[in-house]
Structure formats: structure tokens, C-alpha cells
Design a protein around this motif. Sequence first.
Motif, PDB file in Angstrom:
ATOM      1  N   GLU A 105       8.613  41.438  36.240  1.00 17.87           N
ATOM      2  CA  GLU A 105       9.937  42.005  36.480  1.00 17.87           C
ATOM      3  C   GLU A 105       9.911  42.896  37.714  1.00 17.87           C
ATOM      4  O   GLU A 105       9.068  43.784  37.850  1.00 17.87           O
ATOM      5  CB  GLU A 105      10.412  42.798  35.264  1.00 17.87           C
ATOM      6  CG  GLU A 105      11.817  43.369  35.434  1.00 17.87           C
ATOM      7  CD  GLU A 105      12.346  44.039  34.183  1.00 17.87           C
ATOM      8  OE1 GLU A 105      13.000  45.098  34.317  1.00 17.87           O
ATOM      9  OE2 GLU A 105      12.105  43.507  33.066  1.00 17.87           O
ATOM     10  N   ILE A 106      10.873  42.638  38.628  1.00 21.88           N
ATOM     11  CA  ILE A 106      11.006  43.439  39.840  1.00 21.88           C
ATOM     12  C   ILE A 106      12.058  44.523  39.655  1.00 21.88           C
ATOM     13  O   ILE A 106      11.877  45.672  40.054  1.00 21.88           O
ATOM     14  CB  ILE A 106      11.385  42.550  41.042  1.00 21.88           C
ATOM     15  CG1 ILE A 106      10.264  41.545  41.335  1.00 21.88           C
ATOM     16  CG2 ILE A 106      11.687  43.387  42.273  1.00 21.88           C
ATOM     17  CD1 ILE A 106      10.610  40.573  42.444  1.00 21.88           C
ATOM     18  N   ALA A 107      13.172  44.137  39.042  1.00 17.24           N
ATOM     19  CA  ALA A 107      14.266  45.085  38.844  1.00 17.24           C
ATOM     20  C   ALA A 107      15.187  44.546  37.765  1.00 17.24           C
ATOM     21  O   ALA A 107      15.111  43.374  37.380  1.00 17.24           O
ATOM     22  CB  ALA A 107      15.039  45.298  40.148  1.00 17.24           C
ATOM     23  N   SER A 108      16.078  45.395  37.272  1.00 18.55           N
ATOM     24  CA  SER A 108      17.055  44.970  36.280  1.00 18.55           C
ATOM     25  C   SER A 108      18.260  45.901  36.340  1.00 18.55           C
ATOM     26  O   SER A 108      18.196  46.986  36.931  1.00 18.55           O
ATOM     27  CB  SER A 108      16.449  44.969  34.868  1.00 18.55           C
ATOM     28  OG  SER A 108      16.059  46.274  34.492  1.00 18.55           O
ATOM     29  N   GLY A 109      19.356  45.462  35.731  1.00 15.38           N
ATOM     30  CA  GLY A 109      20.565  46.270  35.733  1.00 15.38           C
ATOM     31  C   GLY A 109      21.596  45.697  34.784  1.00 15.38           C
ATOM     32  O   GLY A 109      21.348  44.694  34.099  1.00 15.38           O
ATOM     33  N   SER A 110      22.786  46.306  34.766  1.00 13.16           N
ATOM     34  CA  SER A 110      23.839  45.904  33.835  1.00 13.16           C
ATOM     35  C   SER A 110      25.166  45.756  34.567  1.00 13.16           C
ATOM     36  O   SER A 110      25.352  46.268  35.677  1.00 13.16           O
ATOM     37  CB  SER A 110      23.987  46.945  32.720  1.00 13.16           C
ATOM     38  OG  SER A 110      22.771  47.134  32.035  1.00 13.16           O
ATOM     39  N   PHE A 111      26.099  45.057  33.917  1.00  9.40           N
ATOM     40  CA  PHE A 111      27.451  44.901  34.444  1.00  9.40           C
ATOM     41  C   PHE A 111      28.260  46.168  34.174  1.00  9.40           C
ATOM     42  O   PHE A 111      28.018  46.893  33.202  1.00  9.40           O
ATOM     43  CB  PHE A 111      28.155  43.719  33.773  1.00  9.40           C
ATOM     44  CG  PHE A 111      27.821  42.388  34.366  1.00  9.40           C
ATOM     45  CD1 PHE A 111      28.624  41.827  35.350  1.00  9.40           C
ATOM     46  CD2 PHE A 111      26.705  41.684  33.938  1.00  9.40           C
ATOM     47  CE1 PHE A 111      28.322  40.597  35.898  1.00  9.40           C
ATOM     48  CE2 PHE A 111      26.396  40.453  34.477  1.00  9.40           C
ATOM     49  CZ  PHE A 111      27.206  39.901  35.463  1.00  9.40           C
ATOM     50  N   VAL A 117      26.045  45.413  40.540  1.00  7.77           N
ATOM     51  CA  VAL A 117      25.486  45.818  41.832  1.00  7.77           C
ATOM     52  C   VAL A 117      24.083  46.364  41.586  1.00  7.77           C
ATOM     53  O   VAL A 117      23.876  47.197  40.695  1.00  7.77           O
ATOM     54  CB  VAL A 117      26.346  46.896  42.527  1.00  7.77           C
ATOM     55  CG1 VAL A 117      25.700  47.296  43.856  1.00  7.77           C
ATOM     56  CG2 VAL A 117      27.766  46.399  42.757  1.00  7.77           C
ATOM     57  N   LEU A 118      23.132  45.876  42.378  1.00  6.00           N
ATOM     58  CA  LEU A 118      21.756  46.342  42.263  1.00  6.00           C
ATOM     59  C   LEU A 118      21.160  46.454  43.659  1.00  6.00           C
ATOM     60  O   LEU A 118      21.197  45.499  44.440  1.00  6.00           O
ATOM     61  CB  LEU A 118      20.929  45.364  41.419  1.00  6.00           C
ATOM     62  CG  LEU A 118      19.433  45.673  41.284  1.00  6.00           C
ATOM     63  CD1 LEU A 118      19.223  46.972  40.508  1.00  6.00           C
ATOM     64  CD2 LEU A 118      18.706  44.524  40.597  1.00  6.00           C
ATOM     65  N   ASN A 119      20.629  47.620  43.984  1.00  2.00           N
ATOM     66  CA  ASN A 119      19.941  47.839  45.254  1.00  2.00           C
ATOM     67  C   ASN A 119      18.465  48.084  44.982  1.00  2.00           C
ATOM     68  O   ASN A 119      18.093  48.698  43.978  1.00  2.00           O
ATOM     69  CB  ASN A 119      20.531  49.040  45.997  1.00  2.00           C
ATOM     70  CG  ASN A 119      21.966  48.795  46.435  1.00  2.00           C
ATOM     71  OD1 ASN A 119      22.244  47.817  47.119  1.00  2.00           O
ATOM     72  ND2 ASN A 119      22.875  49.676  46.031  1.00  2.00           N
ATOM     73  N   GLY A 120      17.633  47.599  45.872  1.00  4.21           N
ATOM     74  CA  GLY A 120      16.205  47.810  45.725  1.00  4.21           C
ATOM     75  C   GLY A 120      15.500  47.577  47.041  1.00  4.21           C
ATOM     76  O   GLY A 120      16.136  47.309  48.069  1.00  4.21           O
ATOM     77  N   GLU A 121      14.185  47.679  47.013  1.00  2.65           N
ATOM     78  CA  GLU A 121      13.393  47.457  48.218  1.00  2.65           C
ATOM     79  C   GLU A 121      12.324  46.412  47.947  1.00  2.65           C
ATOM     80  O   GLU A 121      11.802  46.307  46.830  1.00  2.65           O
ATOM     81  CB  GLU A 121      12.746  48.766  48.684  1.00  2.65           C
ATOM     82  CG  GLU A 121      13.734  49.779  49.229  1.00  2.65           C
ATOM     83  CD  GLU A 121      13.043  50.960  49.878  1.00  2.65           C
ATOM     84  OE1 GLU A 121      11.799  51.071  49.730  1.00  2.65           O
ATOM     85  OE2 GLU A 121      13.723  51.762  50.542  1.00  2.65           O
TER      86      GLU A 121
END
Length: 648
Positions: A105-111, A117-121
Motif C-alpha cells: 500500500e502506497i496511500a489511501s483515502g475516502s470520498f 482527492v488524494l495528494n502524495g509524493e
Amino acid sequence: MKKLMGFVGFLLVAALFAGCSTGPSKQYTITGEYISVEPDPAFVAPEPEPAEEADDESSSDDQESVATEGDAEQADEELAMDLSMAKVVVTQEITTDDGESEAKEIASGSFSDGQFVLNGEIEEPTEVELSVEIGEDDPLTTKAMLGPGAEVSFALIEYQDARSPRLSLYGESRRAMDPGKKYSISGDLSAIDADLSTAVVSVSGPTWDEEGKEVYTTFGSTMLRDGKFSIEADVDEPVVVGISLNAGSTYYSGQAVVEPKTEFTVSPYGSSTTLLVTSGTGLHAELIESWQSADYLEAMEAYSLASAAYRAEMDAAREAAQSGESDEANDAEEAVETSTDEAEAEEATILALADGIPQVEECEHVDLSDVKPGIMDGPAIEPSPARKELDDRWETMSKIRDSALEGIAESATDPFVALIALELGAFGYFSDNRDQAIRIYDQLAPKLDEDIVARRLTPERERLVAAIEIEDNDKGLVPGQKAPEFTLPDLSGADVALYDVVADRDLVLVDFWASWCGPCIATFPHLKKFYSAFNDDGFEIIAISIDSTHEAWADASEEHELPWMNLGEIVESNGEIANAYGVQFIPKGYLLDTKGCVIQKDLQYENLQEVLVARYGDDPLLHESEDGAESSPTDPDSDDDVGGEKSI
């Protein structure tokens, strides 16, 4: 002076530090959107499960009312996707120290309010999987490429009918990782007269694994956004790809010859379902755009109009058949003509078998006058004017295309260009001059890189040679010929030899099938009746599965409870036995006598039953309905004995 130099030094260090801290951005952004789609009137929902019997204490009306209201409430609950429970997960496939692959897993999020919207590097371009997990249901997934500066959009689609929800990239699919290998395909398809609200464009074509084996790959897929799309991917060498637009009941397609550092534009043309792909440069311009002249485009549009007219004719005929309204006199006249045509076709088939291919000495006892027409031997049907117009328009298009591609294959100075012309269909399988393709393949082989020959030329040449050989075998293996010997395993792995079986039985039906073949499976109930009725008299069935996996063969055999000899030639393609028997379609069957001679071929079950009854006599088992009740095959006023005695 020292103070000045110190100040300048400070500025230089500060500038250097600032330069180091303001490198290229590593940030990426993923956005998502929930889209609810209204019910499609053309969508046919699966048949509901039979309702349980009503409780004796309740009236049938009350039961029906309660069931209907409950079903409606349940349907509303099923269609109302609870986004508060939805979790979007971004994973990357990695290889562990043990050499195993696993998802990290790199990242996760919700509606939030139907938006995501998800920001990461991220350090470098990486292929990832986006998945949406909702409750205990299996996650919805799609592939994407993440890299520094990447902006990825997806759509979560929920249909307000029985169709399953899906996840798709939205507007763009950017999976290119190497600028030196990148190609891009984009287009505005909003002019198409169809519902494009959830239409998906895909680009697919061949790649090759480490062993040089061809793998059909999807290079990119995305849902249209405002009728537009863009797909970017990498390619190592020029290949032919297919571009498809799937808009539910509407399907459009086109082709492109993609190569590194090329750009393509896709657009619709008139009412045609063929997508025009233009580049203006490179191999695509030479191999495809060169023959897409004004004459070709005119023929393409004429074909589209003819296709619409033919579909309208077929729809009208279907509606008339469903209404049950017909002119009895015309029906009677048509029946007489059909009967005459069938008789003439049957006679022509027998003559062709008797005169065209002499019987082998061991099979001179086979009576060719008893041969029944096979599945492919029906009477020729005069096409309707609309169908004839459609065929003529297709032939006009094909002549323009084939003439251009065949000319390129014959005369191209670059052998790679000639090879791609063959891959595009020059001197293809249905060509009257397909032998020319084999000649050109042989001329190109010493001029091309050995790797290209091994991966792309040799397999295509072998497929064409095999197809011609199979067709020749099919034409040659007719009543009056000896069936090719074979030994194949059953599900337990025990080998069974054909001629050991035929020597011990009176008649043997060799029946080729596969788990994915609906028409094959549709014959099983009839074959089971024949087997039950005549197996004790010496009738045997040898079914040969041509599935590509043992699991598919075993699962289908268990599901359909096949009672006869069940063997398998489980290979990926072009099995030796299937080739020897000329298997171009399935189901395909040969009826053999006790000497291994073919006496009938490709019989429909009605004709097979006629042959078996003529040999063994009638049997009540043949006339049992699905529920086991017996139905008489004779006139109800007749005193004829349905069962009768069986004779050999």
C-alpha cells in the motif's frame, strides 16, 4: 573588503542551498468522482429466483404485495452505494526477499460528497493499482501510472439497474514511462450519435514476454470525459493495435500502427462504426492512411448505411415472427421450395462425397447413399436485397484495402514494412491468394532480425500453414475414409486408444467440444438420450475436450455429468488430433463404424437420431420430456408401436 567577500560567500551558499531544495516536484494528485447512471431500457436483467410458496395462513394477494414491496426495498438498498464505507487504496506490486510478489500500500483515502482527492509524493514513475473497497464486496480495480507531477482521475460508476458497478480511469490513461518509447492516441468522439456518458476507449495489441511468447495486452483504457480521451503508453517496436469504443450496445473500432515518438488522432466518420485514425507520419501513414482515400471513405459510409438497412430488415422479420402473423399460402409455398432445396443439397452432398473423394479400400463397404447432410451442408439461401447490398458494399471496401496492403507486402523495400502489411491482413486466411503470404514470409525471414523472425514472423506463418492444413483435413475426412488414430487421456490420466474402442463397439461418435462452447453444451441433453437408448446396443461416444486447461475441462465435465468416454487434448491451440480431424468449429462430430470408417459427419442431433433409430430401432427413452414424462413421436391416432424391437 573581507566583509564584502564574506557577504558574497553567504549569498552563494544560500543560493546553492535554495537550488538544492527546489528540485522537480515529487507530488502527485489522484482525483475521483462518483457517477450514478440511470437504468438502461435496453438492459435485460437476469431472471429472478422462483418465489417460495405462500404460507397457508396468508392470502396470495397479500403474499404478492409483501414480496413486491420487499423486493423493491431490497433493490433500493442494493443500488444505494454507501460511499461513507468506501475506501480508495493505492498499491504497488513489489517482490519480496523470497521472490514472491505482493501488493504494498502506497496511500489511501475516502470520498467526501461524491468526490475523492488524494495528494502524495513518489520518487519515480510507478505502475499502481487503484482499488475501491466498499463493505464486504470484492474491490473494484483499475491500473494507473503514478509519477512526479502526475494527475490521475478516475470515475466510480454505479448503475441504477442490475448491472455491476465499475471503476475506470476518467478522460486520460497515461502509462508511458520512457519518453523515447512513448506514443499517444487522443480524440474527440462527441459527434457520435450514442450515449457516451460511460463509454470506454481501450487500446490493445501484442507484446512479448521474456520467452518471446506473444501476450495480448491492454496498453490503456479510459472512460470518455466530455466525449474526449487521451491514452499514452510505451512501445518497444512498431506494432498494430486495436482501438475500441464500447458504449453499451454501441461498439466502434479502428486500427493504428504505433511506434515510439508518434501521435495519433481518432475521430468518427459519418454513420460508420469504424474509427478513423490519423498520424500523417511514420508507418501508420504508409500502411493505413495511404489507402484510406476518398473512394474508401465513400465505400465505408455506404457500407454503414447498408448495414443499418439490413438490421432494420432483420428487426422487422423478428417482430413478424414473434407476432405469429403469416400468410399460410406463402408459408406452404416456401415449405415446398425449402424441401426441394434441401433434397437437392443432400443429393449434391452425396455426389460430392462419392465422386470428389474416392473411398479408401478398407471403407468401400460404406454406403454413401445413406449419408445425411452435415451442419455446414444445408441448402444455399438466396440473400435478401438488403443483405446482398451489404455484402457488395463490404466487398468494395475490402478490395480497396486488400489491394493496397497486398501491393505493399509484395513490393516494400523495407522487410519490416512488408511484415506489418501481412499482419494487417495482406493475403490473409480468407484470401484466394493466401499461399502468397507463405511465399512472402519465406522471402522476408533472411532479411529480418532473428528475434523478429522468432517472435513475429514464424508464429504467424505456422498459424496460417496450420489453418490451411486443418481446412484440407476437414475437406478430406468424409464418409468413406478412415478416421485418424489417436490415444488421449481421460480425466484420471488413463490413456484410451480410438481403435481399441471402435473394435469393441458397433458405432462410435467422436465429438469435439469445449467448456466455453454453448452450442456444444446444448447438444448434451440429446446425446445423453441417445447414449441411454443405444449404448447397450453397441453405440459409444468419445468426447474430446479441446480446452486450454485441465481445470476448465474437469469443471465442465463435472457440471454436465457426462456419462460417456471423456478424453482431453488440453493444449493452448492447434492440437495435433483436432488438426488431423479438421476441427475448424465445434461441436464437430464423426460417426465411425467398427472398422474405424467414417459413415456420417457433422450431423445435427435430429439426423443423428434418424441414423441411430434406423440401425437399432426406436426407443421410448428418446421421447421422454425434460421432466421424465413420455411423449409419443407418432400420430396420436396411430396404432404403431412406439418402442418396437431393436435390430442391428
